[in-house]
Design a protein around this motif. Structure first.
Motif, short mmCIF file in Angstrom:
data_model
loop_
_atom_site.label_atom_id
_atom_site.label_comp_id
_atom_site.label_asym_id
_atom_site.label_seq_id
_atom_site.Cartn_x
_atom_site.Cartn_y
_atom_site.Cartn_z
N GLY A 1 -3.55 -10.77 -10.59
CA GLY A 1 -4.21 -9.54 -10.18
C GLY A 1 -3.99 -8.34 -11.06
N GLY A 2 -2.93 -8.34 -11.90
CA GLY A 2 -2.65 -7.14 -12.68
C GLY A 2 -2.41 -5.97 -11.74
N ARG A 3 -3.18 -4.89 -11.93
CA ARG A 3 -3.04 -3.74 -11.05
C ARG A 3 -3.53 -4.04 -9.64
N CYS A 4 -4.36 -5.08 -9.49
CA CYS A 4 -4.81 -5.51 -8.14
C CYS A 4 -3.80 -6.48 -7.55
N GLY B 1 8.93 -7.25 4.94
CA GLY B 1 7.84 -7.23 5.90
C GLY B 1 6.78 -6.17 5.64
N HIS B 2 7.04 -5.27 4.70
CA HIS B 2 6.06 -4.26 4.32
C HIS B 2 5.24 -4.76 3.12
N ARG B 3 3.96 -4.41 3.12
CA ARG B 3 3.07 -4.83 2.03
C ARG B 3 2.28 -3.61 1.53
N PHE B 4 2.21 -3.50 0.20
CA PHE B 4 1.51 -2.37 -0.41
C PHE B 4 0.55 -2.89 -1.48
N ASP B 5 -0.60 -2.24 -1.59
CA ASP B 5 -1.49 -2.49 -2.72
C ASP B 5 -0.98 -1.68 -3.89
N GLN B 6 -0.64 -2.36 -4.98
CA GLN B 6 -0.05 -1.68 -6.12
C GLN B 6 -1.05 -0.75 -6.81
N GLY B 7 -2.33 -1.16 -6.80
CA GLY B 7 -3.37 -0.36 -7.43
C GLY B 7 -4.48 -0.05 -6.45
N PRO B 8 -5.69 -0.62 -6.67
CA PRO B 8 -6.84 -0.32 -5.80
C PRO B 8 -6.54 -0.64 -4.34
N SER B 9 -7.00 0.25 -3.46
CA SER B 9 -6.76 0.04 -2.03
C SER B 9 -8.02 0.26 -1.19
N GLY C 1 0.41 4.37 -20.62
CA GLY C 1 0.54 4.46 -19.18
C GLY C 1 -0.73 4.88 -18.46
N SER C 2 -1.86 4.87 -19.18
CA SER C 2 -3.13 5.24 -18.56
C SER C 2 -3.56 4.12 -17.62
N ILE C 3 -3.70 4.44 -16.33
CA ILE C 3 -3.87 3.38 -15.33
C ILE C 3 -5.29 2.84 -15.26
#
Length: 535
Positions: free
Chosen positions: A41-44, A51-59, A443-445
């Motif tokens: 997924g890379g940034r995805c 138990g916590h889940r986060f989208d690292q990039g697009p949400s 570091g440009s996302i």
């Protein structure tokens, strides 16, 4: 068309979608994807903690029809693989003076919300409807002429049918300029222009056609994939594997091998040479030209002078309780709106009063956090690295400033004084981490920016001009950045590779026919000489 050995560098959304398309074509291609990280997924991708889940990039998922088209092209449907949850409202925008507005895809509710700021009159309603009409034109024309067209040469721009688009797309104006035509209050002008940050751009610089983003939100709504955004990539990988593609993780490509004729011949991965007929790079394009490929003037110019999108300081907070005052998507806008963009894009730093975005995935998808708790992701836009501002100590100072600012704003909004004590665990992605984790140039996302000198024919080509048998897919090549846009790019590249291979086979066949013709003539001449000599 003979089967080819194709290597894809990177298992991001672009590389994974392309792998699925190439193997689905049924030409027997041997497709292998190498990914430096242990996850796809890379940034995805996702971040997990207790138990916590986060989208690292697009949400947030926009332009659902592009996703549906992708799965249909692969012989299946989106609904067979994903459960998309509709965000209602789309999000809530908080202004610095304490006021707020909920933006929604329900037009009646949206108009009611807008008139609280713009006034309740027929003129206001008429302006809003005209704005939506304009953005719809920007959207439909951009999808056809930008997202679904591969500009292989500059001459692709010069077509008679494209001339009317100059006026229809208002290419001489900016997103902010067009919005000012239809909205008269600062509150609404800000509420309908901050969306350019999805592209990592300032609304004061972003070309007017990009107000298509507002149209996609209102007309199509905002969606969230149950289980996180990475489920999109996971589904595409499953499809690719079912048709024979191979994915190899923890395998960083350190070099793309090129022979003396500038033909790409393979890659070096984990210190080992892997031969290939074709290499497709889903790694950051500017990074690839400056680190994986032989040095070129083109790569140097891209690295030194290419205009980049912003970076971010992103916090991923595991909270000990649910925070009822936040929706799934929340925008907090600063009073110093324009100057904050200037500080990001001209001074390349953290604004003194930054705007920020908060995503609470557990609000719409309970699986994102343990019962009674919340997972909160915060994105604070900041300038990309410049070589001057990338000292670790300086970045740490910016992270502290950003964290303190966000917590102060949240405590004021939620009317509490102890928000920091609710944070049980924190993960941070800052510009240096984005650069190191995903090989993102400076570091440009979101890669190269979308100013007029870096779109359509002026954006790096999907087929390399410097090296043969090398292609690119992802944010910094055509058609551009953003998940649905990159999915369109994967389709363009798959078609291009197929067409190029057919041309190569045609040339080979033509050459074979010439050889056979010459042999035939020689045989006839020998027979004639033999007959003349005999008689």
């Amino acid at each position: 068309m003979g089967a080819k050995k194709i290597i894809i560098i990177g298992a991001g959304i672009g590389g994974t979608a392309l792998a699925a398309r190439l193997v689905k074509q049924g030409q027997g291609h041997d497709v292998t994807v190498y990914e430096k990280n242990s996850f796809h997924g890379g940034r995805c991708s996702l971040i997990h903690h207790d138990g916590h889940r986060f989208d690292q990039g697009p949400s947030l998922l926009l332009m659902r029809e592009i996703f549906e088209e992708t799965f249909l092209d692969l012989g299946t449907t989106l609904d067979e693989h994903l459960t998309l949850l509709k965000c209602s409202p789309n999000y809530k925008v908080h202004f610095n003076d304490g006021q707020s507005i909920e933006l929604t895809s329900d037009l009646t509710t949206l108009l009611r919300e807008i008139t609280r700021f713009e006034g309740n009159s027929e003129k206001v309603t008429s302006r809003v409807l005209k704005f939506l009409t304009e953005t719809q034109v920007h959207y439909s024309k951009s999808v056809t002429h930008a997202l679904k067209t591969n500009y292989e040469t500059i001459w692709n721009l010069f077509q008679l049918k494209a001339i009317p688009l100059i006026w229809k797309l208002h290419i001489w104006d900016t997103v902010y300029g067009r919005v000012c035509k239809y909205f008269k209050t600062d509150h609404m002008r800000r509420a309908f222009t901050f969306q350019t940050m999805y592209l990592g751009m300032s609304p004061y610089d972003a070309p007017a056609p990009y107000n298509l983003l507002q149209y996609t939100e209102i007309a199509g709504g905002i969606w969230y994939p149950k289980g996180g955004f990475t489920t999109v990539v996971q589904s595409l990988e499953t499809i690719a594997k079912s048709h024979g593609a191979t994915f190899i993780y923890n395998s960083e490509v350190t070099e793309v091998k090129v022979n003396e004729k500038k033909n790409v011949t393979g890659i070096i991965v984990n210190g080992e040479y892997m031969e290939a007929d074709i290499v497709v790079c889903n790694a950051d394009l500017v990074y690839a030209y400056n680190n994986l490929l032989p040095k070129t003037k083109y790569g140097k110019v891209l690295g030194e002078k290419g205009q980049l999108t912003s970076s971010s300081i992103s916090f991923y907070w595991s909270l000990s309780t649910e925070v009822k005052g936040l929706l799934t998507h929340n925008i907090f806008l600063t009073q110093e709106y324009k100057s904050s963009f200037d500080q990001i894009f001209k001074e390349h730093t953290l604004p003194s009063e930054p705007s920020f975005y908060i995503n609470v995935p557990s609000r719409i998808d309970p699986t994102a956090a343990p019962p009674g708790k919340d997972s909160v992701a915060v994105l604070v836009p900041v300038g990309h690295l410049t070589g001057v501002n990338e000292q670790q100590q300086h970045i740490h100072q910016l992270v502290t400033l950003a964290r303190n600012h966000v917590i102060m704003k949240l405590e004021k909004h939620l009317k509490i004084t102890n928000f920091s004590t609710l944070i049980e665990h924190e993960v941070v992605n800052d510009p240096i981490i984005w650069e190191e984790k995903f090989n993102l140039w400076k570091g440009s996302i979101l890669g190269l920016s979308h100013n007029y000198s870096q779109v359509l024919s002026f954006r790096p080509k999907t087929r390399s001009k410097e090296f043969k048998n090398l292609y690119f897919v992802g944010a910094s090549t055509q058609p551009g950045t953003g998940v649905p846009v990159v999915l369109c790019g994967a389709k363009l590249v798959a078609k291009q590779i197929c067409a190029d291979l057919l041309k190569a086979d045609s040339k080979d066949l033509c050459g074979l026919r010439v050889i056979m013709l010459i042999l035939f003539i020689i045989i006839i001449l020998i027979l004639l000489i033999f007959l003349l000599y005999t008689y």
